[in-house]
Design a protein around this motif. Structure first.
Motif, short mmCIF file in Angstrom:
data_model
loop_
_atom_site.label_atom_id
_atom_site.label_comp_id
_atom_site.label_asym_id
_atom_site.label_seq_id
_atom_site.Cartn_x
_atom_site.Cartn_y
_atom_site.Cartn_z
N SER A 51 2.39 4.73 -6.69
CA SER A 51 2.67 3.30 -6.79
C SER A 51 2.08 2.54 -5.62
CB SER A 51 4.19 3.07 -6.83
OG SER A 51 4.50 1.70 -6.67
N ALA B 218 3.37 0.09 -4.37
CA ALA B 218 4.48 -0.43 -3.58
C ALA B 218 5.02 0.57 -2.57
CB ALA B 218 5.61 -0.87 -4.51
N ASN C 229 10.13 2.50 -2.04
CA ASN C 229 9.35 1.82 -3.06
C ASN C 229 9.77 0.38 -3.27
OD1 ASN C 229 9.21 1.18 -6.28
ND2 ASN C 229 7.39 2.28 -5.59
N SER C 230 11.06 0.09 -3.12
CA SER C 230 11.55 -1.27 -3.31
C SER C 230 12.97 -1.36 -2.81
CB SER C 230 11.49 -1.68 -4.79
OG SER C 230 12.61 -1.18 -5.49
N ASN D 208 7.34 -2.28 -11.06
CA ASN D 208 7.18 -2.98 -9.79
C ASN D 208 5.97 -3.90 -9.90
OD1 ASN D 208 6.08 -3.29 -6.92
ND2 ASN D 208 8.05 -2.29 -6.54
N LYS E 119 3.74 -4.75 -7.97
CA LYS E 119 2.50 -4.24 -7.39
C LYS E 119 1.77 -3.27 -8.31
CE LYS E 119 3.44 -4.80 -2.45
NZ LYS E 119 3.37 -4.15 -1.13
N TYR F 259 4.93 -8.65 -1.02
CA TYR F 259 4.89 -8.81 -2.47
C TYR F 259 4.12 -10.06 -2.89
CZ TYR F 259 7.74 -4.83 -3.74
OH TYR F 259 8.17 -3.55 -3.95
N ASP G 203 0.35 -9.56 -2.34
CA ASP G 203 -0.25 -8.81 -3.45
C ASP G 203 -0.35 -9.67 -4.71
OD1 ASP G 203 -0.90 -6.10 -4.86
OD2 ASP G 203 0.73 -6.98 -6.03
#
Length: 414
Positions: A11, A13, A28-29, A191, A193, A221, A224
């Motif tokens: 990912s 992210a 990741n988040s 996500n 991203k 975020y 991106d």
């Protein structure tokens, strides 16, 4: 179960850091729990640095590490469950079994309720959306229950792409259907991203703001999304600028909140002009909403008056972030500010709040002198409590740092 014909990739992210024990931790988040990586899992990630079918990656990893088939499959499943590895998809349907939605963070129905009851937040966003989206292609980054995307559809957007990575996307889909917006609002699960839009966007709506506004990683975020979603990297951001401010408060300040979930939910439909039948149905069966411990405990309610907070200073601007500008340059380094004391007393903490500029006219603020919001305030305790007099000045230094995958503002005396 990971199938061999699925194509996975790391990912976009993912952030990997070294923790206090010297272990590599991948996050990741904000809706997923950071996980430690083993040496074998690092080899798996290397194999999926580019989009790769599982069968091909398996051969490479097993040759490199001697990992067995069962161990390789377990590693892939764990990394996919945390979206460290994400499926490469032609579309991002909410019912796509290849993607595992986040089950923590903003998947919480209680947290979504707490945001929806915040009429200050919701109506400010609705006003800005109504002013700028007609005939536009709109992206709602982190759509939650889908309310902001629905506002955009109501305001005449040509197309809305609502992106959500958590399990609350299931409710968002029902909200879109209940409000007759399926032809204009497309829900993309994943996500942001990792999402590839079917077409460029004209407007990006986002509410990736924490109590400390940087805590949900709004800067990376939006950096991106702006580069990949806009035509030529340019378009309208709602909001487009964030200011972080603080005031000095007495040490006796104690934040508190009250639960009013059920009565508030009955008002949502009238407040926002939408059909909340799916939301009310979930509320009836959501055990977490009945327990005060599930709600974020933040500085959010006044006690007797504004000045019961014991605010001893004038407002001090710590940092301004123009989301249309060079975000790397604006978020690195140290900023300095001077806080002027307006009343005698004892300062023990700094109360942080923000202003989000939704457009050239509208602002959303969490100032202690404004109507309260669901955010409340971030409290930063000072190293000690000390006496101050009106007219004193305190030098402050502010730095945006990353901890466990989250950015936050650190403030210290200068």
């Amino acid at each position: 179960m990971i199938h061999e014909d699925i194509t996975l990739v790391v990912s976009r992210a993912v952030l990997i850091q070294v923790d206090g024990d010297g272990q590599l931790v991948a996050s990741n988040s904000v809706s997923r729990v950071p996980c430690r990586l083993s040496d074998g899992e690092l080899a798996v990630l290397r194999a999926f640095a580019r989009p790769t079918p599982v069968a091909r990656a398996r051969g490479a990893v097993c040759r490199e590490t001697g990992m067995g088939l069962e161990q390789f499959v377990r590693a892939c499943e764990r990394l996919a469950r945390d979206n460290i590895l994400t499926p490469v998809r032609a579309d991002f349907r909410a019912d796509d079994a290849a993607y595992v939605p986040a089950s923590a963070g903003f998947a919480s129905f209680a947290l979504q309720h707490w945001m929806l009851r915040d009429a200050t937040r919701v109506t400010a966003y609705r006003s800005a959306i109504q002013a700028h989206v007609r005939d536009k292609v709109v992206v709602d980054v982190g759509c939650g229950t889908g309310i902001l995307g629905l506002f955009a559809a109501q305001a005449g957007a040509r197309k809305v792409y609502a992106i959500e990575e958590s399990a609350i996307a299931t409710l968002a889909r029902e909200m879109i259907r209940a409000n007759g917006a399926e032809d204009r609002v497309s829900l993309l699960t994943g996500n942001s991203k990792d999402i590839e839009l079917p077409e460029p966007a004209d407007v990006i709506i986002h509410e990736i703001l924490g109590i400390d506004p940087f805590f949900e990683n709004v800067i990376p975020y939006i950096d991106d999304a702006r580069r990949r979603f806009f035509r030529g990297g340019e378009g309208r951001l709602i909001p487009h600028r964030i200011e972080l401010c603080c005031v000095g408060v007495e040490p006796e300040f104690v934040p508190s909140i009250r639960e009013r979930a059920v009565l508030e939910a009955r008002e949502f439909g009238r407040m926002y002009g939408l059909n909340f039948a799916p939301y009310l149905h979930v509320l009836e069966h959501a055990e977490e909403i009945a327990h005060d411990t599930e709600f974020p405990r933040r500085g959010s309610d006044f006690r007797e008056s504004f000045f019961a907070l014991g605010i001893l200073s004038e407002e001090c601007l710590l940092r301004t972030i123009d989301l249309n500008g060079d975000l790397v340059a604006q978020s690195t380094g140290e900023s300095r500010a001077t806080m002027r004391i307006r009343a005698d007393g004892r300062i023990g903490s700094l109360l942080l709040f923000f202003r989000a500029h939704l457009d050239e006219r509208l602002q959303l603020t969490t100032s202690p002198y404004a109507p309260r919001t669901h955010w409340g305030w971030a409290i930063r305790d000072l190293p000690r409590v000390f006496n101050v007099k009106a007219g004193d000045e305190l030098d402050l230094r502010a730095t945006i740092s990353t901890f466990a995958g989250r950015e936050l503002m650190q403030v210290r005396l200068g």
